[in-house]
Write a protein that holds these residues in place. Sequence first.
Motif, PDB file in Angstrom:
ATOM      1  N   ILE A 199     -12.516 -19.868  16.396  1.00  0.00           N
ATOM      2  CA  ILE A 199     -12.765 -21.285  16.631  1.00  0.00           C
ATOM      3  C   ILE A 199     -13.169 -21.473  18.085  1.00  0.00           C
ATOM      4  O   ILE A 199     -12.627 -20.813  18.987  1.00  0.00           O
ATOM      5  CB  ILE A 199     -11.534 -22.160  16.275  1.00  0.00           C
ATOM      6  N   ASP A 200     -14.158 -22.344  18.314  1.00  0.00           N
ATOM      7  CA  ASP A 200     -14.554 -22.676  19.680  1.00  0.00           C
ATOM      8  C   ASP A 200     -13.543 -23.646  20.277  1.00  0.00           C
ATOM      9  O   ASP A 200     -12.765 -24.289  19.563  1.00  0.00           O
ATOM     10  CB  ASP A 200     -15.955 -23.300  19.690  1.00  0.00           C
ATOM     11  N   SER A 242     -16.895 -21.325  14.123  1.00  0.00           N
ATOM     12  CA  SER A 242     -15.561 -21.932  14.161  1.00  0.00           C
ATOM     13  C   SER A 242     -14.931 -22.074  12.785  1.00  0.00           C
ATOM     14  O   SER A 242     -13.741 -22.379  12.694  1.00  0.00           O
ATOM     15  CB  SER A 242     -15.625 -23.306  14.828  1.00  0.00           C
TER      16      SER A 242
END
Length: 329
Positions: free
Chosen positions: A89-90, A156
């Motif tokens: 995930i960003d 993400s």
Amino acid sequence: MSAAAVSVIICTRNGWSRGFLDDTLQSLLAQSRPAQEILLIDDASSDGTAAYVRQAYPQVTVLPNAGKGLAAARNTGVAAVRSAWVAFIDDDDIWCPEKLAEQLAQVQASETPDAIVYASQIATLNSHGGNPVAWATPRQFASWPACLLGSPIQPSGVLLSKKLLSRMGPFNEQIREGAAYDYWIRCLSAGMSIRYSTNILLHYRQHHPQMTAPARKLEHFLNIDAIVAPYLERLAPALAKRVRCARLLNNLRSLLGHTGISAAVRYWRASVPRPAPGLRSVCYFLLDTVACRAPHRIRHTLRQRAMQLLIGKKTSLPELRPERSGHPM
């Protein structure tokens, strides 16, 4: 750890000062099916991100990456995970509470889970406020060689096994932009498949106006063209020509629609080789353009037909139930 254990990798640089990191971390901690470990890879932040996370989120393990870039940060995280399953995930996106639970249920229902990339359906989230908006799942790109027309996955939202990551090798650290896209192409060209979630599981935050500036968008397209070029060489010449023409037409359409004719002209001049579009490439482009403006209920069908016309065979596209989510849209 158990076979269903999940490690989450967050890559960040100055995520604390950007203002969205807390939302991201809280969404991970709010999962109905918790992850076994959360690794934050700090890519040489200068704003105190690492110290802040260590103090505010003791559940999170912070690892340094010495400013080597996003691909290297992901590789650092993968090398450190202890679980059989890995999710990325960003530092500005948000998981819905059932994200891991739904994807792990898909894993348990799969006969060959180690050959599948599990991808989330997405809603886009404007950083200036408002409700998330459902984003059309790009499943027309979810097969080889259709993936050379566009990325089928937002990083993400993925869940994949560590066995698959070991088999495919690391993210290419020489690619400045688009290393994740390159990875999905590698997976699909090697026989892996993509399975999308039934529900929207990811809120993808859009807050980079600089990405839409003419010079930046043009640079982005040229960078991605460079990634795709070696894979086109694996195709039969006639098919490679059709895919190259279709990419050119799609990118010109995007530049004309979002940045103006000047950027489109510069892209045309910079794109080499520039084969003349054939009938099938043009028909693909026209049908895909219609799909872009079509009602959501028939958009997937039109895009699938367009891709079949271009590739010259029936593409194996993931089945997708109607999108639904327990969150306001």
